[in-house]
Design a protein around this motif. Structure first.
Motif, short mmCIF file in Angstrom:
data_model
loop_
_atom_site.label_atom_id
_atom_site.label_comp_id
_atom_site.label_asym_id
_atom_site.label_seq_id
_atom_site.Cartn_x
_atom_site.Cartn_y
_atom_site.Cartn_z
N THR A 267 33.18 67.01 66.13
CA THR A 267 33.88 68.15 66.69
C THR A 267 33.15 68.82 67.85
O THR A 267 33.78 69.36 68.73
CB THR A 267 34.16 69.22 65.61
OG1 THR A 267 32.91 69.63 65.03
CG2 THR A 267 35.08 68.68 64.53
N SER A 268 31.83 68.77 67.85
CA SER A 268 31.06 69.40 68.92
C SER A 268 30.98 68.48 70.13
O SER A 268 30.69 67.30 69.99
CB SER A 268 29.63 69.72 68.45
OG SER A 268 29.65 70.60 67.36
N PRO A 269 31.22 69.02 71.34
CA PRO A 269 31.15 68.18 72.52
C PRO A 269 29.72 67.69 72.77
O PRO A 269 28.76 68.43 72.55
CB PRO A 269 31.60 69.09 73.66
CG PRO A 269 31.81 70.43 73.09
CD PRO A 269 31.60 70.38 71.63
N ASP A 270 29.60 66.46 73.20
CA ASP A 270 28.30 65.91 73.57
C ASP A 270 28.00 66.41 74.98
O ASP A 270 28.68 66.07 75.94
CB ASP A 270 28.34 64.39 73.56
CG ASP A 270 26.99 63.76 73.80
OD1 ASP A 270 26.10 64.44 74.33
OD2 ASP A 270 26.82 62.58 73.46
N THR A 271 26.99 67.24 75.11
CA THR A 271 26.67 67.87 76.39
C THR A 271 25.55 67.16 77.14
O THR A 271 25.13 67.61 78.19
CB THR A 271 26.27 69.34 76.17
OG1 THR A 271 25.13 69.38 75.33
CG2 THR A 271 27.41 70.13 75.55
N ARG B 234 36.35 61.96 76.78
CA ARG B 234 35.57 63.03 76.12
C ARG B 234 34.64 62.40 75.12
O ARG B 234 34.97 61.42 74.47
CB ARG B 234 36.48 64.02 75.41
CG ARG B 234 37.28 64.86 76.39
CD ARG B 234 37.93 66.03 75.71
NE ARG B 234 36.90 67.03 75.41
CZ ARG B 234 37.12 68.07 74.62
NH1 ARG B 234 38.27 68.24 74.05
NH2 ARG B 234 36.17 68.93 74.39
N ALA C 86 31.98 70.85 78.05
CA ALA C 86 33.17 70.50 77.27
C ALA C 86 33.15 69.05 76.79
O ALA C 86 34.09 68.60 76.15
CB ALA C 86 34.42 70.76 78.10
N GLY C 87 32.08 68.31 77.11
CA GLY C 87 32.00 66.91 76.70
C GLY C 87 32.91 66.01 77.50
O GLY C 87 33.29 64.94 77.05
N PHE D 271 31.95 63.30 71.79
CA PHE D 271 31.59 64.28 70.77
C PHE D 271 30.30 63.86 70.09
O PHE D 271 29.96 62.68 70.07
CB PHE D 271 32.72 64.40 69.74
CG PHE D 271 34.01 64.88 70.32
CD1 PHE D 271 34.27 66.24 70.43
CD2 PHE D 271 34.96 63.98 70.79
CE1 PHE D 271 35.46 66.69 70.98
CE2 PHE D 271 36.15 64.42 71.34
CZ PHE D 271 36.40 65.77 71.45
N THR D 272 29.61 64.82 69.50
CA THR D 272 28.41 64.50 68.73
C THR D 272 28.81 63.86 67.40
O THR D 272 29.98 63.73 67.09
CB THR D 272 27.57 65.76 68.48
OG1 THR D 272 28.35 66.70 67.75
CG2 THR D 272 27.09 66.39 69.79
N SER D 273 27.82 63.49 66.61
CA SER D 273 28.09 62.77 65.36
C SER D 273 28.92 63.56 64.35
O SER D 273 29.51 62.98 63.45
CB SER D 273 26.77 62.32 64.72
OG SER D 273 25.98 63.45 64.42
N ASN D 274 29.02 64.90 64.50
CA ASN D 274 29.85 65.65 63.56
C ASN D 274 31.34 65.54 63.90
O ASN D 274 32.19 65.99 63.14
CB ASN D 274 29.41 67.12 63.48
CG ASN D 274 29.72 67.93 64.72
OD1 ASN D 274 30.45 67.51 65.61
ND2 ASN D 274 29.13 69.11 64.80
#
Length: 82
Positions: free
Chosen positions: A27-31, A20, A61-62, A22-25
């Motif tokens: 928690t958000s999935p990298d889409t 999986r 969902a990343g 995630f973006t730099s935050n």
């Protein structure tokens, strides 16, 4: 997560490593990672080689995977993806 891949595995689908992103935050999935490049280290070698591109399982969902080449699994040991 641990995945066991047989030495010299001939079937490409059995050499897939899911992960999986995630973006730099954090928690958000990298889409938007499809067709990106993964680097890998075999048995902790200093040389990190470029592996195949990233494929999506579910980009929303990343969730992605990298399909290792047969040469990547031609020795026993561990592989780290970066």
């Amino acid at each position: 997560m641990s995945i066991v891949i047989e030495l010299n595995e001939a079937t490409a689908a059995r050499r897939r490593v899911p992960f999986r992103l995630f973006t730099s935050n954090g928690t958000s999935p990298d889409t938007d990672a499809s067709n990106g490049t993964v680097l890998l280290s075999v048995n902790g070698a200093l040389q990190i080689v470029s592996a195949a591109s990233i494929s999506a399982i579910s980009a929303v969902a990343g969730m992605y995977y990298n399909e290792l080449s047969q040469s990547n699994v031609s020795v026993l040991g561990s592989i780290a993806l970066y």
